[in-house]
Write a protein that holds these residues in place. Structure first.
Motif, short mmCIF file in Angstrom:
data_model
loop_
_atom_site.label_atom_id
_atom_site.label_comp_id
_atom_site.label_asym_id
_atom_site.label_seq_id
_atom_site.Cartn_x
_atom_site.Cartn_y
_atom_site.Cartn_z
N LEU A 124 0.83 -1.20 0.00
CA LEU A 124 0.00 0.00 0.00
C LEU A 124 0.88 1.27 0.00
O LEU A 124 0.57 2.24 -0.70
N ASP A 125 1.96 1.24 0.78
CA ASP A 125 2.90 2.38 0.78
C ASP A 125 3.42 2.63 -0.63
O ASP A 125 3.49 3.78 -1.09
N ALA A 126 3.80 1.53 -1.31
CA ALA A 126 4.37 1.69 -2.66
C ALA A 126 3.30 2.21 -3.62
O ALA A 126 3.59 3.04 -4.49
N GLU A 127 2.08 1.76 -3.43
CA GLU A 127 1.01 2.16 -4.36
C GLU A 127 0.65 3.63 -4.26
O GLU A 127 0.51 4.31 -5.27
N ILE A 128 0.48 4.13 -3.02
CA ILE A 128 0.01 5.53 -2.92
C ILE A 128 0.82 6.39 -1.95
O ILE A 128 0.43 7.51 -1.65
N GLY A 129 1.94 5.88 -1.48
CA GLY A 129 2.78 6.67 -0.58
C GLY A 129 2.46 6.35 0.87
O GLY A 129 1.44 5.73 1.19
N LYS A 130 3.36 6.78 1.75
CA LYS A 130 3.22 6.43 3.17
C LYS A 130 2.15 7.29 3.86
O LYS A 130 1.91 8.43 3.46
N GLU A 131 1.59 6.71 4.91
CA GLU A 131 0.49 7.36 5.62
C GLU A 131 0.89 8.76 6.13
O GLU A 131 0.10 9.70 6.08
N CYS A 132 2.15 8.88 6.58
CA CYS A 132 2.58 10.16 7.16
C CYS A 132 2.41 11.32 6.17
O CYS A 132 2.23 12.46 6.56
N HIS A 133 2.44 11.02 4.86
CA HIS A 133 2.28 12.09 3.86
C HIS A 133 0.82 12.43 3.59
O HIS A 133 0.52 13.39 2.90
N ARG A 134 -0.07 11.60 4.14
CA ARG A 134 -1.49 11.87 3.93
C ARG A 134 -2.10 12.62 5.11
O ARG A 134 -3.21 13.11 5.04
N VAL A 135 -1.34 12.70 6.21
CA VAL A 135 -1.85 13.39 7.40
C VAL A 135 -1.91 14.89 7.09
O VAL A 135 -0.93 15.47 6.61
N GLY A 136 -3.05 15.48 7.34
CA GLY A 136 -3.17 16.93 7.13
C GLY A 136 -3.15 17.36 5.68
O GLY A 136 -2.77 18.49 5.38
N LEU A 137 -3.56 16.47 4.77
CA LEU A 137 -3.65 16.87 3.35
C LEU A 137 -4.62 18.04 3.20
O LEU A 137 -5.67 18.05 3.85
#
Ligand SMILES: C[S@@+](CC[C@H](N)C(=O)[O-])C[C@H]1O[C@@H](n2cnc3c(N)ncnc32)[C@H](O)[C@@H]1O
Length: 235
Positions: free
Chosen positions: A169-182
């Motif tokens: 999942l990280d490889a598919e759409i990036g790590k969760e930490c980058h989705r925090v506070g989008l």
């Protein structure tokens, strides 16, 4: 105002540039990015490089028109070959993820602790993320955006020398930490992208099921992406 002159995609790359003394834009084509970096003072100097003479001539004309020939050097080269003497930061935008990984792989000078790159793949983003994580590069920030109906990812990458663990999942759409506070734009773009992925995955799962082939990996990815979509839609 660079945001008025660059596409949303290139402006996202512009924002992630840290401002090395000399920023090299690999595969510059029109040269818009180095022009804006130098024009607004984010980089004191830049290199506009391309493997093909025609785009480089386009960049030359644009750079001359802006009166920036003394600050932006033109180089006709494959990837970052020959740029190790000057380039302190790299931007590689608008190419396939596998080509970007290959250009970085050949650029030994990027394997210096803290070296920074802004990478904007048009395709094969999961493959690029995997390659970076396996080879000592950390993705420190990731921006998601929509530009003229297309979804884009822009990666800010630092060399650490240490590999990073990751899930499918990280490889598919990036790590969760980058989705925090989008922000709203980022969340909207990522949601649209995930919906497209879910549609494709669903077709794949149905096709495999009909053929009696195991689709456990696809089903797990489908569940993971669905959960992320729900959380994006809740926020
Ligand atoms: C689609 S354009 C992207 C232009 C600009 N970077 C952008 O994002 O808008 C891709 C450019 O990369 C150049 N290119 C392709 N392979 C390259 C390589 N191995 N090294 C340097 N430039 C390359 C092409 O000539 C072309 O000008």
């Amino acid at each position: 105002m660079p945001e008025a002159r660059l596409s949303r995609r290139l402006y996202a790359a512009f924002l992630l540039v840290e401002g090395g003394v000399c920023v090299a834009d690999i595969g510059t084509d029109h040269g818009y990015l180095p022009i804006e970096l130098v024009k607004c003072g984010k980089a004191p100097s830049a290199i506009a490089s391309d493997i093909n003479p025609q785009p480089l001539e386009k960049a030359r004309a644009n750079i001359e028109r802006e009166g920036l020939s003394l600050k932006i050097e033109l180089r006709l080269t494959d990837g970052a070959v020959g740029l190790e003497d000057r380039a302190e930061e790299l931007v590689i935008a608008g190419m396939g993820g596998e080509l970007i990984a290959e250009i970085v792989r050949k650029a030994e000078f990027t394997r210096k602790k803290g070296f920074h790159m802004v990478l904007q793949p048009m395709t094969k983003t999961p493959e690029l993320r995997r390659w970076l994580w396996d080879n000592g590069y950390r993705i420190t920030c990731e921006k998601y955006l929509e530009d003229s109906g297309h979804f884009y990812t822009v990666l800010s990458v630092h060399y650490t020398g240490e590999s990073t663990e990751y899930t499918t999942l990280d490889a598919e759409i990036g790590k969760e930490c980058h989705r925090v506070g989008l922000d709203n734009d980022g969340a909207y773009a990522l949601s649209c992208e995930i919906k497209l992925r879910l549609y494709d995955l669903n077709n794949k799962i149905q096709g495999k099921s009909r053929a009696g082939i195991s689709c456990d990996a696809e089903t797990e990815l489908y569940r993971g992406l669905s959960a992320i979509l729900s959380s994006l839609e809740r926020n």
